[in-house]
Write an enzyme that holds these catalytic residues in place. Structure first.
Site, PDB file in Angstrom:
ATOM      1  N   ASP B  25       0.874  -1.176   0.000  1.00 52.31           N
ATOM      2  CA  ASP B  25       0.000   0.000   0.000  1.00 52.31           C
ATOM      3  C   ASP B  25       0.907   1.221   0.000  1.00 52.31           C
ATOM      4  O   ASP B  25       1.493   1.572   1.017  1.00 52.31           O
ATOM      5  CB  ASP B  25      -0.894  -0.035   1.257  1.00 52.31           C
ATOM      6  CG  ASP B  25      -1.727   1.234   1.415  1.00 52.31           C
ATOM      7  OD1 ASP B  25      -1.671   2.107   0.512  1.00 52.31           O
ATOM      8  OD2 ASP B  25      -2.427   1.362   2.434  1.00 52.31           O
ATOM      9  N   LYS B  86       3.129  11.135  -3.339  1.00 50.56           N
ATOM     10  CA  LYS B  86       2.052  10.554  -4.132  1.00 50.56           C
ATOM     11  C   LYS B  86       1.155  11.628  -4.749  1.00 50.56           C
ATOM     12  O   LYS B  86       0.526  11.401  -5.774  1.00 50.56           O
ATOM     13  CB  LYS B  86       1.227   9.644  -3.225  1.00 50.56           C
ATOM     14  CG  LYS B  86       0.207   8.785  -3.936  1.00 50.56           C
ATOM     15  CD  LYS B  86      -0.475   7.889  -2.914  1.00 50.56           C
ATOM     16  CE  LYS B  86      -1.510   6.979  -3.520  1.00 50.56           C
ATOM     17  NZ  LYS B  86      -2.080   6.103  -2.470  1.00 50.56           N
ATOM     18  N   GLU B 184      -7.213   0.661  -4.629  1.00 54.12           N
ATOM     19  CA  GLU B 184      -7.260   0.564  -3.169  1.00 54.12           C
ATOM     20  C   GLU B 184      -8.608   0.074  -2.624  1.00 54.12           C
ATOM     21  O   GLU B 184      -8.634  -0.840  -1.798  1.00 54.12           O
ATOM     22  CB  GLU B 184      -6.853   1.906  -2.545  1.00 54.12           C
ATOM     23  CG  GLU B 184      -5.346   2.134  -2.674  1.00 54.12           C
ATOM     24  CD  GLU B 184      -4.925   3.583  -2.515  1.00 54.12           C
ATOM     25  OE1 GLU B 184      -5.768   4.409  -2.125  1.00 54.12           O
ATOM     26  OE2 GLU B 184      -3.752   3.885  -2.799  1.00 54.12           O
ATOM     27  N   ASP B 206     -13.244   5.270   0.979  1.00 52.37           N
ATOM     28  CA  ASP B 206     -11.802   5.279   1.238  1.00 52.37           C
ATOM     29  C   ASP B 206     -11.262   6.708   1.262  1.00 52.37           C
ATOM     30  O   ASP B 206     -11.042   7.316   0.217  1.00 52.37           O
ATOM     31  CB  ASP B 206     -11.100   4.443   0.155  1.00 52.37           C
ATOM     32  CG  ASP B 206      -9.587   4.381   0.338  1.00 52.37           C
ATOM     33  OD1 ASP B 206      -9.062   5.019   1.270  1.00 52.37           O
ATOM     34  OD2 ASP B 206      -8.923   3.691  -0.464  1.00 52.37           O
TER      35      ASP B 206
END
Lengths: 175, 619
Positions: B25, B86, B184, B206
């Protein structure tokens, strides 16, 4: 092999959605690229191709308008392209009315009610045409197929109106 | 025999032996690695016993620090310490500067390939991610006791093509074999789904540090079918911090611009206050301003007021995604919470209200994605040949082409199941036109300027014809990782020109190789040795897989065909013992090509076998 054959189904317009989903899942379990994550490049390449084809087949068979268009194509009656003019003037007039109704929605006193009303109108006119299409498709002759193509083109107009209504709803209720 | 000699320690040429694989992850704020050990997926710890690795990389004199060690420099050396990389990967400089105007880094490089100036030179955000991946890979190899066959790396579901490609590039630089990029929310569904064996529609909410995803899935007979996905690539817990920082600045009578150190101090304190408010109704915010201590109190109510509109934004996305999936709130049997930011009480209560049911939080929201990725990695590595599990994901954003007047014509709609291939035909609009510009875009809007530009290329060598006579077929292919490949050809005259494109924001192969070499000098490794080894591993993998296929399905081939393949196998096995990477690579290619027909027949045969299990409704 056409999409019906690929799914082991007979070429009928009415089909069992549960069965369709079941076959789809079974086929994807056999060919999906995830099954070949450890395979050779050739296997990976072919898995992507087959899996994409099965996805396309499933979408085509699942969606009634796509399915109708696909069946007509198999029978050799192609849809004319979008620019080809319509001869049905009454239908065109009706479309213009519906477009005006759409444009008026945002000025309505009760927007919710206006959206609800036009939604109902679109739905009922769509299902009338859809039933007509269904009957013509079962006749299996080229004269009926030619008329079915006209119905299908009209249904696509309604589909577009629906998309526009959705977009309008997003705009009106989101902010 | 020769084959065994090319096997690496930890690898094996014996089929069905347990292969080491991990799920990663790669988060905005924190990253984790997990693996299936004795049948159970669990996160792996570092030497200090922590499984969470802060996604922070610090470029210090002579060394690159990752995680907690790097985080120590976040305030004192903000310019050389990259947090939340990211948010930067696969984005243009303009994008970054408009979305995050107060970043402490100084950027250079061109518009489409921004780089950060550090004391170790120019660093691309992709390289920052690669450092985090390398660290997690080393941890996994230590914990599992061998080299990894491959990894599954998770990405936000709404990541566009450039962001996905960049993530894969980062893995390449880190020397990882990517089995799959996995969305994800889908990973989270896997983590939960296998526990409960439930069937029906589930929603995955999420909310991470920097990204928000909402996915609607149908669980049925081991198949996880994503019906629709939506979200926001620039909305997350960090944004809660940002509005809180603004509030603190106002209360403390500070005025921007502030020093980089002050900005970092503010965001760290805001983050701490946010986390404390999950347990308390009132907290103290402490700052050091001009060497003097300053503090204020902050109530949960004030905080909820500050973040209210951000939380509403997530609910709007939920509504739209349910509509895309053509279902209503009542159809949803379960809501799964993922990501650290779902710990914020207002987020939980609003989601519960919206879906009218208590959301599931039984698996730690910080770990659930890594756990799901590990389960998928275990299956993809081939450790569970009888597994019925299959993930069917979708593309999050529509793909299209620029047409006349700056408009976008969609070729593939959002929420189309992948892999997918679609072609569209275009024609020339001028007599004698020999070239055509093709501009690939991603997004939902109608105007080119409102969509993300992915790539531009030109199709040349179209034979001169009258306007409208040429048939130019543009094909879009999206693979199971969600990565796009576009090709174009003119087919009316039989002359085919074909071009494959890479996104304008991605790195070209030369640049990636250079980055690998750069990272090698740091680790004092040898690039040549690594490339040879990579090819040897690949050779043994390919041989193993073809031999296994021959054992199962030799009946699909004639004697002569088998001989051709076997010869290619033994010649590759011989070449693999040498140390010329290019030679091994071409021998692999030859062996691969020799099995094309075999692969096709096997695939068709497995389709037939699968169908024969179904009761076919013939007339």
């Amino acid at each position: 092999m056409n999409y019906f054959q690929l799914f082991g189904l007979s070429e009928k317009f009415t089909l069992d959605n549960t069965k369709l989903l079941e076959v789809y899942q079974t086929l994807q379990k056999a060919v999906h690229p995830d099954r070949f994550a450890n395979g050779t490049n050739q296997e990976k390449l072919i898995a992507v191709q087959k899996s994409a084809m099965i996805n396309d087949a499933y979408q085509t068979l699942k969606n009634p308008l796509k399915r109708a268009g696909y069946m007509l194509k198999l029978r050799g009656t192609e849809m004319p392209n979008e620019q080809t003019s319509f001869s049905d003037n009454a239908f065109l007039m009706r479309q213009m009315e519906l477009r005006e109704m759409l444009a008026e929605v945002k000025f309505a006193d009760d927007i919710d009610a206006a959206v609800f009303e036009i939604n109902q109108t679109l739905d009922s006119e769509f299902s009338l045409l859809f039933k007509a299409l269904q009957i013509k498709l079962t006749e299996c002759n080229s004269a009926a197929d030619k008329l079915a193509v006209e119905d299908l083109r009209k249904l696509k107009f309604y589909q577009k109106l629906h998309v526009e209504l959705d977009r309008l709803e997003d705009l009106l209720f989101d902010d | 025999m020769a084959l065994l000699q090319i096997a690496e320690p930890g690898q094996s040429t014996v089929p069905h032996e347990h292969r080491l694989a991990a799920g990663i992850d790669l988060g905005t704020t924190n990253s984790l690695v997990a693996s299936v050990k004795s049948g159970e997926a669990q996160t792996l710890n570092d030497d200090a016993g922590n499984d969470i690795l802060p996604s922070v990389v610090s470029y210090q004199e002579g060394e690159i620090l990752v995680g907690e060690q790097a985080k120590k420099f976040a305030i004192s050396d903000a310019e050389n310490t990259i947090v939340s990389a990211k948010r930067l990967i696969g984005r243009s400089l303009k994008d970054i500067q408009s979305k995050y105007p107060s970043l402490p880094y100084s950027f250079s490089g061109d518009e489409n390939h921004p780089e950060i100036q550090t004391r170790q030179g120019l660093i691309n955000p992709v390289q920052v991610s690669a450092e985090i991946l390398k660290n997690l890979n080393a941890r996994a190899e230590q914990a599992l006791g061998g080299e990894l066959t491959g990894v599954v790396i998770t990405v936000p579901a709404h990541f566009d093509d450039a962001q996905r490609q960049s993530t894969k590039d980062a893995a390449k630089i880190a020397g990882l074999n990517v089995l799959r990029l996995l969305n994800e929310p889908t990973a989270a569904a896997v983590a939960y789904g296998l526990d409960s064996g439930q069937e029906g529609i589930i929603a995955i909410f999420d909310l991470g540090g920097g990204t928000f995803d909402i996915s609607i899935l149908r669980l049925n007979r081991g198949v996880f079918e994503v019906l629709a996905t939506g979200g926001d690539s620039a909305l997350g817990g960090d944004d809660f911090d940002v509005v809180l920082v603004d509030h603190i600045i106002e209360q403390a009578n500070l005025t921007r611009p502030l020093s980089n150190a002050m900005e970092r101090q503010l965001s760290q304190q805001a983050c701490i206050a946010k986390e404390q408010l999950s347990q308390n109704n009132q907290v103290e915010v402490n700052l050091t301003i001009d060497d003097k201590a300053w503090s204020m109190s902050l109530s949960k109510e004030t905080f909820n007021g500050l973040i209210g509109s951000l939380v509403n934004k997530t609910l709007r996305a939920c509504r739209r995604t349910l509509k895309d999936a053509e279902i209503t709130v009542d159809d949803v049997i379960e809501v799964v919470m993922v990501g650290g930011s779902t710990r914020v009480p207002l987020v939980r209560s609003e989601v519960e209200k919206h879906f009218n049911k208590l959301p599931l939080t039984s698996i730690d929201p910080d770990k659930v994605v890594a756990v799901g990725a590990a389960i998928q990695a275990d299956i993809l590595a081939g450790n569970k040949p009888d597994s019925e599990m299959l993930l069917l994901d979708v593309i999050p954003l529509s793909l299209g082409l620029e047409t006349m007047g700056g408009l976008v014509e969609k070729v593939i709609d959002r929420n189309t199941t992948i892999p997918v291939a679609k072609a569209q035909e275009f024609t020339t609009f001028k007599d004698g036109q020999t070239a055509m510009a093709i501009h690939v875009l991603q997004g939902e809007r109608e105007l080119v300027d409102d969509c993300r530009s992915l790539a531009r290329f030109e199709l040349r060598g179209i034979p001169p014809m009258t306007a409208g006579a040429a048939h130019i077929r543009v094909t879009f292919k999206v693979d199971a990782d969600g990565l796009l490949e576009v090709s174009a050809m003119e087919k009316s005259t039989g002359v085919e020109s074909k071009i494959e494109v890479k996104p304008s924001f991605g790195l070209d192969d030369k640049k990636i190789t250079q980055m690998i070499i750069d990272s090698m000098t740091n680790a004092k490794e040898d690039i040549q040795a690594r490339m040879v080894k990579e090819q040897q591993v690949e050779a043994s993998r390919v041989i193993e897989s073809i031999q296994a296929a021959l054992v199962d399905d030799a009946a699909l081939l004639s004697k002569d065909e088998i001989i051709v393949i076997e010869e290619a196998i033994s010649s590759l096995a011989k070449i693999a013992l040498t140390d010329v990477a290019d030679d091994i690579e071409s021998a692999i290619e030859i062996l691969n090509d020799s099995t094309a027909t075999f692969a096709e027949r096997r695939m068709d045969s497995s389709i037939r076998t699968a169908l024969s299990g179904q009761s076919v409704d013939e007339v």
